[in-house]
Design a protein around this motif. Structure first.
Motif, short mmCIF file in Angstrom:
data_model
loop_
_atom_site.label_atom_id
_atom_site.label_comp_id
_atom_site.label_asym_id
_atom_site.label_seq_id
_atom_site.Cartn_x
_atom_site.Cartn_y
_atom_site.Cartn_z
N LEU A 88 0.87 -1.18 0.00
CA LEU A 88 0.00 0.00 0.00
C LEU A 88 0.90 1.23 0.00
CD1 LEU A 88 -2.90 1.19 0.34
CD2 LEU A 88 -2.47 1.14 2.82
N TYR A 89 0.71 2.11 -0.96
CA TYR A 89 1.52 3.32 -1.04
C TYR A 89 0.67 4.50 -0.57
CZ TYR A 89 5.04 0.63 -3.37
OH TYR A 89 6.02 -0.31 -3.64
N LEU A 90 1.17 5.13 0.48
CA LEU A 90 0.44 6.22 1.12
C LEU A 90 1.09 7.55 0.81
CD1 LEU A 90 -0.03 4.50 4.59
CD2 LEU A 90 -1.86 5.01 2.98
N CYS A 91 0.26 8.53 0.56
CA CYS A 91 0.71 9.90 0.38
C CYS A 91 0.22 10.71 1.57
CB CYS A 91 0.14 10.47 -0.92
SG CYS A 91 0.50 12.21 -1.20
N ALA A 92 1.05 11.63 2.05
CA ALA A 92 0.67 12.47 3.18
C ALA A 92 1.04 13.91 2.87
CB ALA A 92 1.38 12.01 4.45
N SER A 93 0.20 14.84 3.29
CA SER A 93 0.52 16.25 3.07
C SER A 93 0.45 17.02 4.38
CB SER A 93 -0.42 16.87 2.03
OG SER A 93 -1.72 17.12 2.57
N SER A 94 1.15 18.16 4.40
CA SER A 94 1.13 19.02 5.57
C SER A 94 1.35 20.46 5.12
CB SER A 94 2.20 18.62 6.59
OG SER A 94 3.48 18.80 6.05
N THR A 95 0.99 21.39 6.00
CA THR A 95 1.14 22.80 5.66
C THR A 95 2.61 23.18 5.59
OG1 THR A 95 0.91 23.33 8.00
CG2 THR A 95 -1.07 23.52 6.63
N GLY A 96 3.34 22.81 6.60
CA GLY A 96 4.75 23.13 6.63
C GLY A 96 5.56 21.86 6.63
N GLN A 97 6.34 21.70 7.68
CA GLN A 97 7.24 20.54 7.73
C GLN A 97 6.65 19.39 8.54
OE1 GLN A 97 9.68 20.35 5.80
NE2 GLN A 97 11.03 22.09 5.83
N GLY A 98 5.39 19.51 8.91
CA GLY A 98 4.73 18.37 9.54
C GLY A 98 4.81 18.32 11.05
N ALA A 99 5.15 19.41 11.68
CA ALA A 99 5.23 19.39 13.14
C ALA A 99 3.87 19.14 13.78
CB ALA A 99 5.81 20.71 13.65
N TYR A 100 2.81 19.53 13.09
CA TYR A 100 1.48 19.33 13.62
C TYR A 100 0.82 18.08 13.07
CZ TYR A 100 2.16 23.92 15.52
OH TYR A 100 2.66 24.97 16.23
N GLY A 101 1.62 17.25 12.43
CA GLY A 101 1.08 16.00 11.92
C GLY A 101 0.81 16.08 10.43
N TYR A 102 0.68 14.94 9.84
CA TYR A 102 0.42 14.84 8.42
C TYR A 102 -0.99 14.30 8.20
CZ TYR A 102 5.49 15.32 7.87
OH TYR A 102 6.78 15.78 7.91
N THR A 103 -1.60 14.72 7.09
CA THR A 103 -2.89 14.18 6.69
C THR A 103 -2.62 13.19 5.57
OG1 THR A 103 -4.00 16.25 7.23
CG2 THR A 103 -5.19 14.68 5.84
N PHE A 104 -3.09 11.97 5.77
CA PHE A 104 -2.84 10.90 4.81
C PHE A 104 -4.02 10.69 3.87
CE2 PHE A 104 1.09 8.68 6.02
CZ PHE A 104 1.36 9.29 7.23
N GLY A 105 -3.70 10.21 2.67
CA GLY A 105 -4.72 9.72 1.76
C GLY A 105 -5.04 8.27 2.07
N SER A 106 -5.95 7.70 1.31
CA SER A 106 -6.36 6.31 1.53
C SER A 106 -5.45 5.32 0.84
CB SER A 106 -7.80 6.11 1.06
OG SER A 106 -8.68 6.89 1.84
N GLY A 107 -4.49 5.82 0.09
CA GLY A 107 -3.48 4.95 -0.47
C GLY A 107 -3.82 4.32 -1.81
N THR A 108 -2.78 3.81 -2.43
CA THR A 108 -2.90 3.01 -3.66
C THR A 108 -2.39 1.62 -3.35
OG1 THR A 108 -2.61 4.86 -5.19
CG2 THR A 108 -2.08 2.67 -6.01
N ARG A 109 -3.23 0.62 -3.58
CA ARG A 109 -2.83 -0.78 -3.36
C ARG A 109 -2.23 -1.30 -4.65
NH1 ARG A 109 -1.65 -3.64 0.80
NH2 ARG A 109 -3.61 -3.17 1.84
N LEU A 110 -0.91 -1.54 -4.63
CA LEU A 110 -0.19 -2.04 -5.80
C LEU A 110 0.08 -3.53 -5.62
CD1 LEU A 110 1.46 -1.74 -8.45
CD2 LEU A 110 3.42 -1.13 -7.01
N THR A 111 -0.31 -4.31 -6.60
CA THR A 111 0.00 -5.74 -6.61
C THR A 111 0.85 -6.03 -7.83
OG1 THR A 111 -2.10 -6.27 -5.51
CG2 THR A 111 -0.94 -8.08 -6.62
N VAL A 112 2.01 -6.62 -7.60
CA VAL A 112 2.91 -7.00 -8.69
C VAL A 112 2.86 -8.52 -8.84
CG1 VAL A 112 5.26 -6.88 -9.60
CG2 VAL A 112 4.37 -5.02 -8.18
#
Lengths: 113, 116
Positions: A88-112
Motif C-alpha cells: 500500500l503506497y500512502l501519500c501524506a501532506s502538511s502545511t509546513g514541515q509536519g510538526a502538527y502532523g500529516y494528513t494521509f490519503g487512503s493509499g494506492t494498493r499495488l499488486t505485482v
C-alpha cells in the motif's frame, strides 16, 4: 474541503513494468511525503517534497523516484517492478514541515504479479 | 537512528472500558514529536493525538490521552470509554524536531478489537 486524494486506488502490474502513482494534497499544503506499507508492517518513508524540492529520501533503490508539481501535487514512479514492491503506497501532506502532523490519503494498493 | 517499538501486536477491550496501548522509542535527540495514528480498514491513516517532547504535560483529545515518559522513552495511548468505532490498527510514530527531512518513523502497529 477535499482531503488528500490518491489515484488509482488499486492496480495490478507485471514484474518489470513501470508504475506511476498520483497524489493531490489538501489545498494550501505545500509538503507531500510518500510511504510504503507492506502488509502487517508500519509505513516506511520513501520521499518528502516541500515547495517542489526533494527534502528527504528513504532507504529505497533508485528504481523509486518522485516529483512535485507547481500545484503541489506529486507523482511517485517505480521502474522495473519486483514482486516485493507489492504494498500500500500512502501519500501524506502538511502545511509546513509536519510538526502538527500529516494528513494521509487512503493509499494506492499495488499488486505485482 | 531512531526506532519505534510497539510490543503488543493485538489488544482487545470491552465496549465502554479503558485500554492502554504501549509504545517505546529510542533516540538521542532532545527535540522531537510523537504521534498516534489510527488506521481502520478503509486504510486511511488518521491522526489521533500529538505530543511535543519539550512539553511535560500529557496531551489529551476527548477520550484519547497519552502517558509521555520522556526519561523512559515511553509514549502510551489510553482510550477511555471504548467504542466499536475505535477498532482499528494503531501506529505510534516519531518525528525529529529539526533537520531538513521531517519523516515519520512508525512502529509495527497494534490491532485493537472492541468487543460489544
Amino acid at each position: 474541503d477535499a482531503g488528500v486524494t490518491q489515484s488509482p486506488t488499486h492496480l495490478i502490474k507485471t514484474r518489470g513494468q513501470h508504475v506511476t502513482l498520483r497524489c493531490s494534497p489538501i489545498s494550501g499544503h505545500k509538503s507531500v511525503s510518500w510511504y510504503q506499507q507492506v502488509l502487517g508492517q508500519g509505513p516506511q518513508f520513501i520521499f518528502q517534497y516541500y515547495e517542489k524540492e526533494e527534502r528527504g529520501r528513504g532507504n529505497f533503490p533508485d528504481r523509486f523516484s518522485a516529483r512535485q508539481f507547481p500545484n503541489y501535487s506529486s507523482e511517485l514512479n517505480v521502474n522495473a517492478l519486483l514482486l516485493g514492491d507489492s504494498a500500500l503506497y500512502l501519500c501524506a501532506s502538511s502545511t509546513g514541515q509536519g510538526a502538527y502532523g500529516y494528513t494521509f490519503g487512503s493509499g494506492t494498493r499495488l499488486t505485482v504479479v | 537512528a531512531q526506532t519505534v517499538t510497539q510490543s503488543q501486536p493485538e489488544m482487545s477491550v470491552q465496549e465502554a472500558e479503558t485500554v492502554t496501548l504501549s509504545c517505546t522509542y529510542d533516540t538521542s535527540e532532545s527535540d522531537y514529536y510523537l504521534f498516534w495514528y489510527k488506521q481502520p480498514p478503509s486504510r486511511q491513516m488518521i491522526l489521533v493525538i500529538r505530543q511535543e517532547a519539550y512539553k511535560q504535560q500529557n496531551a489529551t483529545e476527548n477520550r484519547f490521552s497519552v502517558n509521555f515518559q520522556k526519561a523512559a522513552k515511553s509514549f502510551s495511548l489510553k482510550i477511555s470509554d471504548s467504542q466499536l468505532g475505535d477498532a482499528a490498527m494503531y501506529f505510534c510514530a516519531y518525528r525529529s524536531g529539526g533537520g531538513a527531512t521531517n519523516k515519520l518513523i512508525f512502529g509495527t502497529g497494534t490491532l485493537l478489537a472492541v468487543q460489544p
